[in-house]
Design a protein around this motif. Structure first.
Motif, PDB file in Angstrom:
ATOM      1  N   UNK A   1       0.841  -1.189   0.000  1.00 39.27           N
ATOM      2  CA  UNK A   1       0.000   0.000   0.000  1.00 39.27           C
ATOM      3  C   UNK A   1       0.879   1.243   0.000  1.00 39.27           C
ATOM      4  N   UNK A   2       0.614   2.175  -0.930  1.00 40.02           N
ATOM      5  CA  UNK A   2       1.307   3.462  -0.975  1.00 40.02           C
ATOM      6  C   UNK A   2       0.441   4.496  -0.257  1.00 40.02           C
ATOM      7  N   UNK A   3       1.062   5.320   0.590  1.00 36.90           N
ATOM      8  CA  UNK A   3       0.322   6.319   1.348  1.00 36.90           C
ATOM      9  C   UNK A   3       0.611   7.731   0.832  1.00 36.90           C
ATOM     10  N   UNK A   4      -0.461   8.507   0.685  1.00 40.53           N
ATOM     11  CA  UNK A   4      -0.415   9.897   0.244  1.00 40.53           C
ATOM     12  C   UNK A   4      -1.135  10.738   1.295  1.00 40.53           C
ATOM     13  N   UNK A   5      -0.981  12.054   1.212  1.00 39.33           N
ATOM     14  CA  UNK A   5      -1.630  12.911   2.203  1.00 39.33           C
ATOM     15  C   UNK A   5      -1.940  14.283   1.637  1.00 39.33           C
ATOM     16  N   UNK A   6      -2.907  14.933   2.227  1.00 36.87           N
ATOM     17  CA  UNK A   6      -3.122  16.368   2.071  1.00 36.87           C
ATOM     18  C   UNK A   6      -3.619  16.892   3.410  1.00 36.87           C
ATOM     19  N   UNK A   7      -3.815  18.193   3.495  1.00 37.57           N
ATOM     20  CA  UNK A   7      -4.241  18.798   4.753  1.00 37.57           C
ATOM     21  C   UNK A   7      -5.441  19.695   4.521  1.00 37.57           C
ATOM     22  N   UNK A   8      -6.200  19.907   5.588  1.00 41.79           N
ATOM     23  CA  UNK A   8      -7.386  20.752   5.538  1.00 41.79           C
ATOM     24  C   UNK A   8      -7.291  21.825   6.606  1.00 41.79           C
ATOM     25  N   UNK A   9      -7.602  23.074   6.221  1.00 43.19           N
ATOM     26  CA  UNK A   9      -7.752  24.147   7.209  1.00 43.19           C
ATOM     27  C   UNK A   9      -9.067  24.868   6.930  1.00 43.19           C
TER      28      UNK A   9
ATOM     29  N   UNK B   1       5.510   3.563   1.891  1.00 41.50           N
ATOM     30  CA  UNK B   1       5.046   2.290   1.361  1.00 41.50           C
ATOM     31  C   UNK B   1       4.988   1.283   2.504  1.00 41.50           C
ATOM     32  N   UNK B   2       3.878   0.531   2.575  1.00 45.07           N
ATOM     33  CA  UNK B   2       3.708  -0.469   3.632  1.00 45.07           C
ATOM     34  C   UNK B   2       3.157  -1.753   3.040  1.00 45.07           C
TER      35      UNK B   2
END
Length: 425
Positions: free
Chosen positions: A204-212, A225-226
């Motif tokens: 599994x590949x991990x991606x991210x974004x943020x919220x304000x 990667x996991x």
């Protein structure tokens, strides 16, 4: 001679005055009609940066088309073209203009054009842009917390995001479009720890974004990667003697029901506490499975178990059951009264012996032995059994004719005899 010089002087002055008068005109004229040259109004206006609206850029960049090189193009945020937002001199038929800093909100943009002679009228609405405010910060890195390394057997790993802004919300995804949410957490300081939702086995590949408060930022590149190996096998919680149902007994290959296992796991049966002496194996299709031991030596045996799957093997259980194998069962001969029907005592005839460990035998469902006619004047009326169990076994006997051989659906079969039993100590 003097007169000639005077004439030339007057002619020179006249030519000079005419040239000076032509250069002093305020603007040139189109032909015919002597109307002034009118500046060209932009025909379209598109966002360049950011590429779409809404966005987090306070100074968006626009491209205006349908203009004339050398003219000054201005953009405004009102239809009267009085709230100037930016300007630039065109060097081709299009021009790029960067807006002045906008406040949070939605803005409509208009344009006019100025040349050396005049300014055009204000255009109609050319485009709109919504400025969301300060963009949330995207994490710069991500590490595994639990488990500490990959691959692992944790289906819901915990990860930590770095390089963030306190008060924002960090979001975790398993796709590069940040559309499949797998968890989120509030940022404290510059980090956020997120526990992932249940993963499917595999990498599994991990991606991210943020919220304000302004909105949600862009999706990051793959930061981690996991490799989730899957669920560890579950050891049986109980082993129940099934066949025979009691111990001690004469069955050398007893069958146990293993309970508390997982669907798809391989359940292994052992006779030692280290789970080295394998005597049985079966694959579970639910929460329990029957496991038959290989032939045992005479004596009492303790049974242990573990389970295995693609992930690995569980630990060896404690002793879950015991069985005392007494050795081969004594031979017992049973007999019955002969049936004198001729069809019973020739080829295709014989007897059927029904047996059960409980009384009240139902021939429609009971187990049975067939004793067919072989030779001589009559079919056999005895059978030697060497696989009876400790306790009482019940019997009934029927005769069948050659019209009703075993498995046939026609012909004759006699009524069953009176039920009788044999008990082994």
């Amino acid at each position: 001679m003097k007169s000639f010089i005077f004439v030339l002087t007057i002619l020179f002055l006249t030519i000079s005055c005419k040239q000076e008068s032509k250069n002093a005109l305020p603007f040139t004229y189109n032909k015919p009609g002597n109307s002034p040259i009118v500046p060209t109004i932009a025909t379209s206006m598109t966002l360049v940066s950011p590429a779409s609206t809404p966005g987090f850029d306070a100074t968006p960049v626009f491209s205006l088309s349908g203009v004339v090189s050398g003219e000054t193009i201005k953009i405004f945020t009102n239809s009267a073209c009085t709230n100037l937002a930016g300007s630039a001199v065109a060097s081709a038929s299009s021009v790029t203009i960067t807006s002045q800093t906008l406040s949070v909100g939605t803005f409509n943009f208009y344009s006019n054009t100025t040349n050396a002679y005049t300014t055009s009228a204000c255009s109609g609405l050319l485009t709109s842009y919504q400025y969301l405010g300060i963009a949330p910060t995207t994490a710069t890195s991500m590490t595994l917390i639990s488990p500490a390394s990959s691959p692992g057997t944790v289906a819901t790993p915990a990860v930590r995001l770095f390089g963030m802004v306190s008060g924002e919300t960090g979001n975790l995804y398993v796709d590069s479009n940040c559309s499949q949410s797998y968890g989120s957490a509030l940022v404290s300081g510059t980090t956020a720890t997120i526990i992932s939702s249940q993963l499917a086995p595999g990498v599994n590949q991990f991606y991210t974004n943020s919220t304000n408060t302004a909105g949600t930022g862009t999706c990051s590149a793959a930061l981690l990667s996991y490799n989730y190996l899957g669920v560890l096998p579950t050891s049986a919680t109980a082993l129940t003697l099934s066949t025979p149902s009691t111990s001690p007994n004469y069955v050398s290959t007893p069958t146990f029901m293993a309970s508390g296992v997982s669907n798809g796991d391989t359940v292994n049966l052992y006779t030692d506490a280290s789970c080295l002496s394998l005597v049985g194996i079966a694959t579970s299709t639910g929460g329990s499975v029957y496991v038959t031991s290989s032939a045992l030596s005479v004596g009492t045996h303790s049974f242990y178990t573990n389970s295995s799957n693609l992930v690995g093997s569980s630990a060896c259980s404690s002793a879950l059951s015991a069985y005392n194998y007494l050795g081969p069962a004594p031979s017992v001969q049973i007999s019955w009264n002969a049936n004198r029907e001729k069809a019973v005592n020739k080829t295709g005839g014989g007897y059927r012996i029904y047996y059960s460990r409980t009384s009240g035998i139902d021939p429609a469902s009971a187990s049975y032995y067939d004793v067919p006619y072989v030779a001589g004047p009559t079919a056999p009326v005895t059978k030697t059994l060497s696989n009876l169990l400790i306790g009482t076994t019940y019997f009934k006997v029927s005769a069948y004719s050659n019209l009703n051989a075993p498995g046939s659906t026609s012909g004759t079969m006699s009524d069953t005899s009176t039920e009788f039993s044999i008990t082994l100590p």
